[in-house]
Design a protein around this motif. Sequence first.
Motif, PDB file in Angstrom:
ATOM      1  N   LEU A 145      -8.201  -3.537  -8.955  1.00  0.00           N
ATOM      2  CA  LEU A 145      -9.252  -3.367 -10.194  1.00  0.00           C
ATOM      3  C   LEU A 145      -9.881  -4.550 -10.279  1.00  0.00           C
ATOM      4  N   LEU A 146     -11.162  -4.479 -10.514  1.00  0.00           N
ATOM      5  CA  LEU A 146     -12.046  -5.658 -10.604  1.00  0.00           C
ATOM      6  C   LEU A 146     -12.854  -5.371 -11.957  1.00  0.00           C
ATOM      7  N   THR A 147     -12.889  -6.223 -12.659  1.00  0.00           N
ATOM      8  CA  THR A 147     -13.596  -6.316 -14.089  1.00  0.00           C
ATOM      9  C   THR A 147     -14.445  -7.428 -14.434  1.00  0.00           C
ATOM     10  N   ARG A 148     -15.570  -7.153 -15.178  1.00  0.00           N
ATOM     11  CA  ARG A 148     -16.445  -8.186 -15.511  1.00  0.00           C
ATOM     12  C   ARG A 148     -16.150  -9.200 -16.567  1.00  0.00           C
ATOM     13  N   LYS A 149     -15.293  -8.405 -17.491  1.00  0.00           N
ATOM     14  CA  LYS A 149     -14.593  -9.104 -18.495  1.00  0.00           C
ATOM     15  C   LYS A 149     -13.312  -9.520 -18.124  1.00  0.00           C
ATOM     16  N   PRO A 150     -12.753 -10.503 -18.824  1.00  0.00           N
ATOM     17  CA  PRO A 150     -11.373 -10.955 -18.581  1.00  0.00           C
ATOM     18  C   PRO A 150     -10.313 -10.060 -18.606  1.00  0.00           C
ATOM     19  N   ILE A 151      -9.296 -10.094 -17.809  1.00  0.00           N
ATOM     20  CA  ILE A 151      -8.363  -9.077 -17.921  1.00  0.00           C
ATOM     21  C   ILE A 151      -7.219  -9.443 -18.988  1.00  0.00           C
ATOM     22  N   GLU A 152      -6.747  -8.697 -19.733  1.00  0.00           N
ATOM     23  CA  GLU A 152      -5.823  -9.235 -20.857  1.00  0.00           C
ATOM     24  C   GLU A 152      -4.396  -8.837 -20.390  1.00  0.00           C
ATOM     25  N   ILE A 153      -4.400  -7.636 -19.931  1.00  0.00           N
ATOM     26  CA  ILE A 153      -2.760  -7.006 -19.459  1.00  0.00           C
ATOM     27  C   ILE A 153      -2.956  -6.197 -18.399  1.00  0.00           C
ATOM     28  N   VAL A 154      -1.777  -6.291 -17.359  1.00  0.00           N
ATOM     29  CA  VAL A 154      -1.838  -5.517 -16.142  1.00  0.00           C
ATOM     30  C   VAL A 154      -0.593  -5.019 -15.964  1.00  0.00           C
ATOM     31  N   ARG A 155      -0.545  -3.716 -15.677  1.00  0.00           N
ATOM     32  CA  ARG A 155       0.672  -2.901 -15.531  1.00  0.00           C
ATOM     33  C   ARG A 155       0.704  -2.152 -14.535  1.00  0.00           C
ATOM     34  N   GLU A 156       1.840  -2.026 -13.594  1.00  0.00           N
ATOM     35  CA  GLU A 156       2.037  -1.126 -12.540  1.00  0.00           C
ATOM     36  C   GLU A 156       3.121  -0.228 -12.923  1.00  0.00           C
ATOM     37  N   HIS A 157       2.914   1.293 -12.269  1.00  0.00           N
ATOM     38  CA  HIS A 157       3.970   2.105 -12.481  1.00  0.00           C
ATOM     39  C   HIS A 157       4.070   2.969 -11.122  1.00  0.00           C
ATOM     40  N   ARG A 158       5.256   3.099 -10.748  1.00  0.00           N
ATOM     41  CA  ARG A 158       5.625   4.084  -9.728  1.00  0.00           C
ATOM     42  C   ARG A 158       5.590   5.634 -10.019  1.00  0.00           C
ATOM     43  N   ILE A 159       4.841   6.465  -9.495  1.00  0.00           N
ATOM     44  CA  ILE A 159       4.881   7.844  -9.597  1.00  0.00           C
ATOM     45  C   ILE A 159       5.521   8.636  -8.682  1.00  0.00           C
ATOM     46  N   SER A 160       5.634   8.260  -7.522  1.00  0.00           N
ATOM     47  CA  SER A 160       6.445   8.942  -6.602  1.00  0.00           C
ATOM     48  C   SER A 160       7.949   8.977  -6.947  1.00  0.00           C
ATOM     49  N   ARG A 161       8.686   9.798  -6.342  1.00  0.00           N
ATOM     50  CA  ARG A 161      10.107   9.698  -6.422  1.00  0.00           C
ATOM     51  C   ARG A 161      10.649   8.706  -5.624  1.00  0.00           C
ATOM     52  N   THR A 162      10.254   8.535  -4.453  1.00  0.00           N
ATOM     53  CA  THR A 162      10.620   7.384  -3.541  1.00  0.00           C
ATOM     54  C   THR A 162      10.062   6.099  -3.740  1.00  0.00           C
ATOM     55  N   ASP A 163      11.055   5.027  -3.831  1.00  0.00           N
ATOM     56  CA  ASP A 163      10.542   3.832  -3.922  1.00  0.00           C
ATOM     57  C   ASP A 163      10.685   3.136  -2.614  1.00  0.00           C
ATOM     58  N   PRO A 196       5.312  16.136  -3.834  1.00  0.00           N
ATOM     59  CA  PRO A 196       4.249  16.856  -4.237  1.00  0.00           C
ATOM     60  C   PRO A 196       3.474  16.432  -5.293  1.00  0.00           C
ATOM     61  N   PHE A 197       2.159  16.723  -5.267  1.00  0.00           N
ATOM     62  CA  PHE A 197       1.210  16.246  -6.413  1.00  0.00           C
ATOM     63  C   PHE A 197       1.833  16.504  -7.813  1.00  0.00           C
ATOM     64  N   LYS A 198       2.360  17.759  -7.912  1.00  0.00           N
ATOM     65  CA  LYS A 198       2.760  17.973  -9.611  1.00  0.00           C
ATOM     66  C   LYS A 198       3.963  17.030  -9.608  1.00  0.00           C
ATOM     67  N   GLY A 199       4.740  16.787  -8.891  1.00  0.00           N
ATOM     68  CA  GLY A 199       5.665  15.786  -9.327  1.00  0.00           C
ATOM     69  C   GLY A 199       5.203  14.467  -9.800  1.00  0.00           C
ATOM     70  N   GLN A 200       4.144  13.973  -8.825  1.00  0.00           N
ATOM     71  CA  GLN A 200       3.486  12.723  -9.439  1.00  0.00           C
ATOM     72  C   GLN A 200       2.779  12.898 -10.524  1.00  0.00           C
ATOM     73  N   TRP A 201       2.086  13.966 -10.705  1.00  0.00           N
ATOM     74  CA  TRP A 201       1.478  14.119 -12.084  1.00  0.00           C
ATOM     75  C   TRP A 201       2.354  13.991 -13.289  1.00  0.00           C
ATOM     76  N   ASP A 202       3.270  14.864 -13.171  1.00  0.00           N
ATOM     77  CA  ASP A 202       4.407  14.952 -14.236  1.00  0.00           C
ATOM     78  C   ASP A 202       4.950  13.510 -14.562  1.00  0.00           C
ATOM     79  N   SER A 203       5.110  12.607 -13.727  1.00  0.00           N
ATOM     80  CA  SER A 203       5.532  11.459 -13.868  1.00  0.00           C
ATOM     81  C   SER A 203       4.503  10.432 -14.563  1.00  0.00           C
TER      82      SER A 203
END
Length: 285
Positions: A107-125, A161-168
């Motif tokens: 992500l690129l932003t013109r204003k300063p980034i205050e908070i950054v978060r990542e989340h895994r959405i797949s079952r596999t890691d 499947p897409f649905k599993g990722q969307w549910d997450s």
Amino acid sequence: MKLMTLNTHSLVEPDYESKTRKFAQVIKQELPDVVALQEVNQSQNASALPDVMLPGYVRCSGFDRPIRSDNHAMILAEILRGMDCYYYWTWISAKTGYGKYDEGMALLTRKPIEIVREHRISRTDDYENWKTRKMLGVQISGCEDWFFTVHMGWWNDEEEPFKGQWDSMEKIFRSYEKEDFAIWLMGDFNSPDNVRNQGYDLVTESGWQDSFKAAETKDEGFTVEKEIDGWRDSDTGKTEQKTGRMRLDYIFSSKKREILTSEVICNGKKYPVVSDHCGVMITTK
């Protein structure tokens, strides 16, 4: 506010350097407030750089992989700085791509980034499994909205499947919800909007607003106009690509917002082609 998303194909894209400079020119011309990028790569054998050498970079808490010398997000930010166009940026990788890249999103932003978060959405890691999926989000100075970049799997994938990722994702977003801000979800959803009872319908029927549909002024909306990686090798892709041009890339919002314009960019009509996907840009109040 102006938002932009693009699946970059980055280091895999033919004529990479020229296309990256062309895309930087697009950003300088349009000055989007937030740019969401997918398939943002770096070579796993390139030299590592310390964070202090990376102007504008904000590391995501808990993400410990180094930025390397050919990181696409870093290169894009450097080119922009050379044009006197300054963006803050963040990047994570989710998996090994093409057997040699750290592949992720930025992500690129013109204003300063205050908070950054990542989340895994797949079952596999599993970092070596190309089906591992994550999403990356930021809050920026002076705005309570959240901005996420995402690259989804396919509807009919037996393992992921897409649905599993969307549910997450829906479960994750419940912890973000408030009355006074929206979540903007931008990226490559690998779900054509003309295929019923699959990914696109699942997202919109879950209450998310498609900015293209809501826009007062818009174009045709197609973001893929030829056979592309992933779809070329999937059963779904072989079927859907026969229908011609597709809309796979979206900007959704968790709340209804007034969308003034929605445009496809980098399609050879509005700005040069720079990837195997075209980008999407919207303006909203």
